[in-house]
Design an enzyme around this catalytic site. Structure first.
Site, mmCIF file in Angstrom:
data_model
loop_
_atom_site.group_PDB
_atom_site.id
_atom_site.type_symbol
_atom_site.label_atom_id
_atom_site.label_comp_id
_atom_site.label_asym_id
_atom_site.label_seq_id
_atom_site.Cartn_x
_atom_site.Cartn_y
_atom_site.Cartn_z
ATOM 1 N N CYS A 8 43.146 106.261 -15.280
ATOM 2 C CA CYS A 8 42.025 107.607 -15.273
ATOM 3 C C CYS A 8 42.556 108.616 -15.246
ATOM 4 O O CYS A 8 43.321 109.420 -14.492
ATOM 5 C CB CYS A 8 40.772 107.735 -13.848
ATOM 6 N N GLY A 54 38.444 104.342 -13.974
ATOM 7 C CA GLY A 54 38.550 105.240 -15.613
ATOM 8 C C GLY A 54 36.956 105.573 -15.360
ATOM 9 O O GLY A 54 35.413 106.022 -14.397
ATOM 10 N N CYS A 58 40.586 109.895 -5.172
ATOM 11 C CA CYS A 58 40.156 107.858 -6.034
ATOM 12 C C CYS A 58 41.470 107.876 -6.097
ATOM 13 O O CYS A 58 42.443 107.787 -5.880
ATOM 14 C CB CYS A 58 39.430 108.549 -7.512
ATOM 15 N N GLU A 61 40.921 95.845 -12.631
ATOM 16 C CA GLU A 61 39.807 95.292 -11.715
ATOM 17 C C GLU A 61 38.301 95.315 -11.966
ATOM 18 O O GLU A 61 38.174 95.959 -12.897
ATOM 19 C CB GLU A 61 40.044 96.171 -10.432
ATOM 20 N N CYS A 116 41.311 112.781 -9.864
ATOM 21 C CA CYS A 116 39.980 112.755 -8.594
ATOM 22 C C CYS A 116 40.344 113.207 -7.806
ATOM 23 O O CYS A 116 41.572 112.064 -7.225
ATOM 24 C CB CYS A 116 38.627 111.902 -8.785
ATOM 25 N N CYS A 163 37.419 101.688 -6.090
ATOM 26 C CA CYS A 163 38.372 101.799 -7.508
ATOM 27 C C CYS A 163 39.804 101.662 -7.842
ATOM 28 O O CYS A 163 40.029 102.930 -6.824
ATOM 29 C CB CYS A 163 37.075 101.873 -8.633
ATOM 30 N N CYS A 184 30.691 95.186 -11.326
ATOM 31 C CA CYS A 184 31.269 96.573 -10.954
ATOM 32 C C CYS A 184 32.767 96.502 -12.272
ATOM 33 O O CYS A 184 33.737 95.774 -12.293
ATOM 34 C CB CYS A 184 31.645 96.822 -9.986
ATOM 35 N N SER A 237 28.786 105.238 -14.221
ATOM 36 C CA SER A 237 28.450 106.084 -13.724
ATOM 37 C C SER A 237 29.545 107.419 -14.388
ATOM 38 O O SER A 237 30.988 106.616 -14.819
ATOM 39 C CB SER A 237 28.998 106.092 -12.506
HETATM 40 N N1 SAH Z 1 34.961 107.829 -12.882
HETATM 41 C C1 SAH Z 1 33.727 107.329 -12.512
HETATM 42 C C2 SAH Z 1 33.160 105.810 -12.619
HETATM 43 C C3 SAH Z 1 34.078 105.366 -11.628
HETATM 44 S S1 SAH Z 1 33.666 105.621 -10.734
HETATM 45 C C4 SAH Z 1 33.093 108.475 -11.453
HETATM 46 O O1 SAH Z 1 33.591 108.897 -11.115
HETATM 47 O O2 SAH Z 1 31.574 108.655 -11.517
HETATM 48 C C5 SAH Z 1 32.611 105.385 -9.161
HETATM 49 C C6 SAH Z 1 32.114 106.183 -8.028
HETATM 50 O O3 SAH Z 1 33.004 105.704 -7.010
HETATM 51 C C7 SAH Z 1 32.461 107.846 -8.039
HETATM 52 O O4 SAH Z 1 31.737 107.886 -7.512
HETATM 53 C C8 SAH Z 1 33.733 107.511 -7.558
HETATM 54 O O5 SAH Z 1 33.608 109.065 -6.878
HETATM 55 C C9 SAH Z 1 33.910 106.579 -6.779
HETATM 56 N N2 SAH Z 1 34.803 106.913 -5.076
HETATM 57 C C10 SAH Z 1 35.791 106.411 -6.072
HETATM 58 N N3 SAH Z 1 37.152 106.457 -5.301
HETATM 59 C C11 SAH Z 1 36.325 106.265 -3.715
HETATM 60 C C12 SAH Z 1 36.792 106.416 -3.105
HETATM 61 N N4 SAH Z 1 37.658 106.501 -1.846
HETATM 62 N N5 SAH Z 1 35.777 106.257 -1.695
HETATM 63 C C13 SAH Z 1 34.119 106.404 -2.407
HETATM 64 N N6 SAH Z 1 33.951 106.099 -3.581
HETATM 65 C C14 SAH Z 1 34.911 106.796 -4.478
HETATM 66 FE FE1 SF4 Z 2 37.193 110.895 -10.786
HETATM 67 FE FE2 SF4 Z 2 35.483 108.092 -11.653
HETATM 68 FE FE3 SF4 Z 2 38.377 108.641 -12.311
HETATM 69 FE FE4 SF4 Z 2 38.522 107.473 -9.756
HETATM 70 S S1 SF4 Z 2 37.372 106.859 -11.734
HETATM 71 S S2 SF4 Z 2 39.885 109.323 -10.431
HETATM 72 S S3 SF4 Z 2 36.467 108.717 -9.061
HETATM 73 S S4 SF4 Z 2 36.326 109.816 -12.267
#
Ligand code: SAH
Ligand code: SF4
Length: 352
Positions: A118, A165, A125, A98, A122, A341, A111, A199
């Site tokens: 990933c 990722g 996510c 994406e 998290c 994402c 973006c 990020s």
């Molecule tokens: N992996 C990296 C970058 C991709 S995610 C990271 O985690 O920083 C980019 C941002 O989107 C991160 O801050 C992540 O915590 C946030 N994010 C992921 N899922 C989300 C959600 N469902 N709602 C709001 N922010 C989210």
């Molecule tokens: Fe966590 Fe970023 Fe990976 Fe989503 S993309 S699992 S927020 S590290």
């Protein structure tokens, strides 16, 4: 009789080195300067395919399309919202990726994804829920930028690695992609390093390595909690890189790169959004050259989390404001197109 193996699919232009391109052009009895013409056009104009490369003859474009396709990713879907357009790409191995073009007044940002899935897991996510499939190659990252430009006809001035990722978990390919995005044409897209944001969830060795690069990149660190216990619950992989190691690494980045850092903080109702947690966060960020970006949770199916009320968001921000930490609440860009994402991909490939 055994069937002869299928001929290998030729490498795309985005995946070829300049020398490889010169060789392909030479076989077509074309001079090396035509390679420069192609690359100039690709990186300056943004095209959806060879049809758009109008500074080369139609015959040559047709020959090139057979020997060296322009791109490897196929457009597999698009969703339009008021402030964002989300794209789904299919890689040669069938992997779905994406990317999003996000609009704020006066600025269009691409973006980009750095991995398929990933490994950080998290819990809030959509990408994390699907697990890790593979790293993206540098050209698959650059292509997301070029193809969104080519298909939409709109050029993004900024790039953020906030798609699928963890960019610092795919350090070398991401850095190679950044060098192409950053280099002036004909070698790359000419995006200033200060307009490119990585990020990260807080991969300590990656942050330290980034600090040593001679590039003025923007760094955003996803913190999501001021204490180890809550953070480990939200980001299982952070057990390897606890806050007590992330913060000194960020400090080192600020010192060496002479850059300010942004801390991202996804607000989850009843989990990490209390005023007490805001105070603890303010204490943690107090003496750092930084900003805070609060991201109200974008609901993801299959998760129990909820977005805090507007009052709770404002109360959290007020604590950081009082501590004089520049803080913004991110409006949910592209909420209308399922912006969190990994969501579009999950809709398409529920097993992912
Ligand atoms: N992996 C990296 C970058 C991709 S995610 C990271 O985690 O920083 C980019 C941002 O989107 C991160 O801050 C992540 O915590 C946030 N994010 C992921 N899922 C989300 C959600 N469902 N709602 C709001 N922010 C989210
Ligand atoms: Fe966590 Fe970023 Fe990976 Fe989503 S993309 S699992 S927020 S590290």
């Amino acid at each position: 009789m055994t069937a002869s193996p299928a001929p290998p699919v030729p490498k795309a232009a985005t995946a070829c080195s300049e020398a490889e391109m010169v060789e392909i052009f030479a076989k077509l009895r074309e001079p090396a300067f035509r390679v420069t013409q192609l690359r100039e056009f690709l990186y300056r104009k943004g095209v959806a395919g060879y049809d758009g490369v109008t500074n080369l003859s139609k015959t040559l474009r047709k020959q090139l399309a057979e020997r060296m396709p322009l791109y490897e990713l196929d457009a597999a879907g698009r969703q339009e919202g008021d402030d964002a357009a989300k794209w789904l790409w299919k890689a040669r191995d069938g992997a779905l990726i994406e990317s999003v073009q996000i609009r704020v007044p006066g600025r269009l940002t691409s973006c980009l994804s750095s991995q398929v899935g990933c490994a950080m897991g998290c819990v809030f996510c959509a990408t994390g829920l699907g697990g890790f499939e593979r790293n993206l190659a540098a050209h698959e990252i650059v292509e997301q930028y070029l193809q969104m430009w080519g298909h939409s006809g709109e050029h993004s001035s900024h790039v953020v690695f906030m798609g699928m990722g963890e960019p610092l978990h795919n350090y070398d390919e991401v850095m190679q992609a950044i060098r192409t995005l950053n280099a002036p044409p004909p070698k790359g897209c000419g995006i200033g390093a200060r307009r490119i944001t990585i990020s990260t969830v807080g991969i300590v060795p990656g942050i330290l390595k980034l600090a040593g690069e001679q590039l003025q990149l923007e760094l955003a660190v996803s913190l999501h909690a001021p204490d180890e216990e809550t953070r480990a619950r939200l980001i299982p992989a952070s057990r390897r890189y606890p806050i007590r190691e992330v913060m000194p690494a960020v400090r080192e980045f600020c010192r060496k790169a002479r850059r300010m850092v942004t801390f991202e903080y996804v607000l989850l109702a009843g989990i990490n959004d209390s005023v007490a947690q805001a105070r603890e966060l303010a204490g943690l960020l107090q003496d750092l050259p930084c900003k805070a970006n609060l991201i109200p949770f974008n609901p993801v199916a299959e998760t129990p989390y909820e977005r805090p009320s507007r009052e709770a968001q404002d109360a959290f921000k007020a604590v950081l404001d009082a501590a004089q930490i520049p803080t913004t609440i991110r409006f949910s860009k592209g909420k209308s197109v399922a912006a969190a994402c990994g969501q579009l991909r999950r809709e398409r490939a529920p097993s992912a």
